[in-house]
Design an enzyme around this catalytic site. Structure first.
Site, PDB file in Angstrom:
ATOM      1  N   HIS A   1      69.219  68.849  17.809  1.00  0.00           N
ATOM      2  CA  HIS A   1      69.070  68.246  19.134  1.00  0.00           C
ATOM      3  C   HIS A   1      70.184  68.571  20.122  1.00  0.00           C
ATOM      4  O   HIS A   1      69.979  68.463  21.334  1.00  0.00           O
ATOM      5  CB  HIS A   1      68.926  66.726  19.006  1.00  0.00           C
ATOM      6  CG  HIS A   1      70.233  65.989  18.920  1.00  0.00           C
ATOM      7  ND1 HIS A   1      70.995  65.952  17.769  1.00  0.00           N
ATOM      8  CD2 HIS A   1      70.925  65.291  19.866  1.00  0.00           C
ATOM      9  CE1 HIS A   1      72.082  65.242  18.000  1.00  0.00           C
ATOM     10  NE2 HIS A   1      72.075  64.836  19.246  1.00  0.00           N
TER      11      HIS A   1
ATOM     12  N   HIS B   1      80.234  66.314  21.211  1.00  0.00           N
ATOM     13  CA  HIS B   1      78.980  67.001  20.885  1.00  0.00           C
ATOM     14  C   HIS B   1      79.257  68.174  19.948  1.00  0.00           C
ATOM     15  O   HIS B   1      79.253  69.338  20.341  1.00  0.00           O
ATOM     16  CB  HIS B   1      78.276  67.471  22.158  1.00  0.00           C
ATOM     17  CG  HIS B   1      77.734  66.336  22.978  1.00  0.00           C
ATOM     18  ND1 HIS B   1      78.396  65.845  24.079  1.00  0.00           N
ATOM     19  CD2 HIS B   1      76.610  65.586  22.830  1.00  0.00           C
ATOM     20  CE1 HIS B   1      77.686  64.849  24.601  1.00  0.00           C
ATOM     21  NE2 HIS B   1      76.606  64.670  23.862  1.00  0.00           N
TER      22      HIS B   1
END
Length: 441
Positions: free
Chosen positions: A223, A183
């Site tokens: 996001h 991520h």
């Protein structure tokens, strides 16, 4: 006379001291230059010798930031190393996995000179394809590619965005992604590029407003902002600050939204500053809906709702459009296996490393560990077969019902990926049986 002589000596001494000070500055500059060159050379050698995608990613960011620092020094003759991105200078685990850290909301460095990155016609065309290789681009090049997406989709005109503001926004976003194995900012770029590819593949500009297209792209960009590398399962079980703040309801996704809008609250970065207040409220509400939809805990509910609406889908119905946009961002968020295997497989390695890091922390803290995150219980093949079969293929097949052109480009590659991992699993089992037979012999 002694006083006059003393004055001359003082002048000479001062002159000598001034020259010495200047020479010392020169030597410091040369030492700093040599230090930068040594660090860059060392990192580049490590990069050449390393075969691990995760390490390569870290090295690329380190090299980029050392060069940025050196350019800053050339302009100001002073380098403030505290102004480098936290994601580079500090490991992801430096911050407690559920701690709300101080975010880099004000720009910590000048945006790179985007004009020096000239995109070839081939790159511009390939950028529209879901098969685009996201691994070959440096951080500043990814910023340029993101800027191109905003320009190509007409979002600069739609929201009256000044180019410097867009660049500030993108740089600030980049600074607020941590250097996690999975991520990270490259994942942000990967998800946004897939959305850009689907917009072109499915000709969404003919179905959706430019405002809706802008919401989709910007939601993708934001996001996973400030993702700590530990999922909601951990946040809730560990009762982290994030879980407490958001009452266990999608704590990470709520946090990503909050950081995104803190970035936009900076006038230097607010790409929506020129839109009317009511339009901004609509944009904000839509982005929040989309980012919250990326919580996999809501996956089945959203997919089931979309399948029901497919039978009578109406592009004039806002509820239908909202579910479609949620499905699209969800698909892009987990779309790696749609890409060619040479692009997709490194992402599996990155995700498993992040999972294993979390599992080890959970074991140390006495928290429950999900089997698919335990390095003693999962393999790459076993992790992917079920996910592709039960999550990815049904999701993308539902999209292809509304957009038949997606079948060949998005669904077929997933079936090939499933077959690939099934063969890999068989090979792993054969090797295991062979090892067992040798141990018994």
């Amino acid at each position: 006379m002694p006083e006059v002589g003393g004055g001359k000596d003082e002048v000479v001494n001062n002159a000598v001291a001034a020259v010495a000070a200047q020479l010392q500055k020169v030597f410091r500059i040369e030492e700093l230059r040599a230090d930068f060159e040594a660090r860059i050379t060392s990192l580049e050698k490590r990069l050449e010798n390393s075969k691990r995608v995760i390490e390569i990613e870290k090295f690329k960011y380190e090299i980029a930031d050392i060069r940025d620092a050196f350019l800053t020094h050339q302009k100001t003759r002073h380098v403030d190393f505290t102004r480098l991105r936290p994601a580079v200078t500090l490991p992801a685990t430096f911050f407690s996995p559920g701690t709300v850290r101080e975010h880099v909301i004000t720009l910590q460095r000048e945006p790179p000179p985007f004009t020096k990155y000239n995109l070839t016609k081939e790159t511009v065309e390939n950028l529209k394809l879901p098969s685009f290789d996201v691994w070959q681009w440096e951080p500043n090049e990814m910023l340029t590619l993101l800027e191109h997406m905003y320009r190509d989709l007409g979002l600069m005109e739609e929201f009256c965005i000044n180019p410097p503001t867009l660049r500030n926004f993108l740089v600030s976003v980049q600074e607020n992604y941590r250097n996690n194995p999975f991520h990270n900012f490259r994942h942000c770029f990967c998800v946004t590029q897939m959305m850009y590819g689907i917009i072109h593949l499915c000709r969404l500009q003919e179905k959706l407003s430019r405002k809706a297209i802008g919401v989709l792209i910007t939601a993708c960009v934001c996001h996973d902002l400030d993702h700590p590398g530990y999922n909601n399962w951990y946040q809730i079980n560990a009762r982290t600050e994030l879980a407490v703040r958001y009452n266990d309801a999608s704590p990470l996704e709520n946090h990503h939204c909050a950081v995104g809008f803190r970035v936009l609250a900076n006038p230097e970065c607010n790409i929506f500053s020129s839109v009317p207040e009511q339009v901004y409220k609509e944009i904000r509400a839509d982005i929040i809906i989309l980012i919250l939809a990326t919580d996999m805990a809501r996956h089945s509910d959203i997919v089931d709702d979309f399948k029901k609406k497919l039978e009578v889908f109406d592009y004039k119905n806002n509820d239908h459009l909202n579910v479609l946009k949620m499905i699209l961002i969800k698909a892009c968020d987990i779309s790696n296996e749609v890409r060619p295997s040479k692009v997709a497989e490194p992402w599996v390695d990155c995700l498993l490393e992040e999972y294993f890091n979390q599992a080890e922390t959970e074991k140390q803290e006495g928290l429950p560990v999900a089997p698919f995150m335990d390095r003693d219980k999962v393999t790459k093949a076993s992790a992917q077969i079920g996910f592709i079969k039960f999550v990815l293929i049904p999701l993308f097949e539902s999209i292809s019902q509304l957009f038949p052109q997606a079948e060949e480009v998005l669904v077929v590659p997933l079936r090939h990926a499933r077959e690939h991992y099934e063969q890999l699993k068989e090979a792993e089992e054969d090797m295991r049986r062979l090892a067992q037979s040798k141990s018994l012999a």
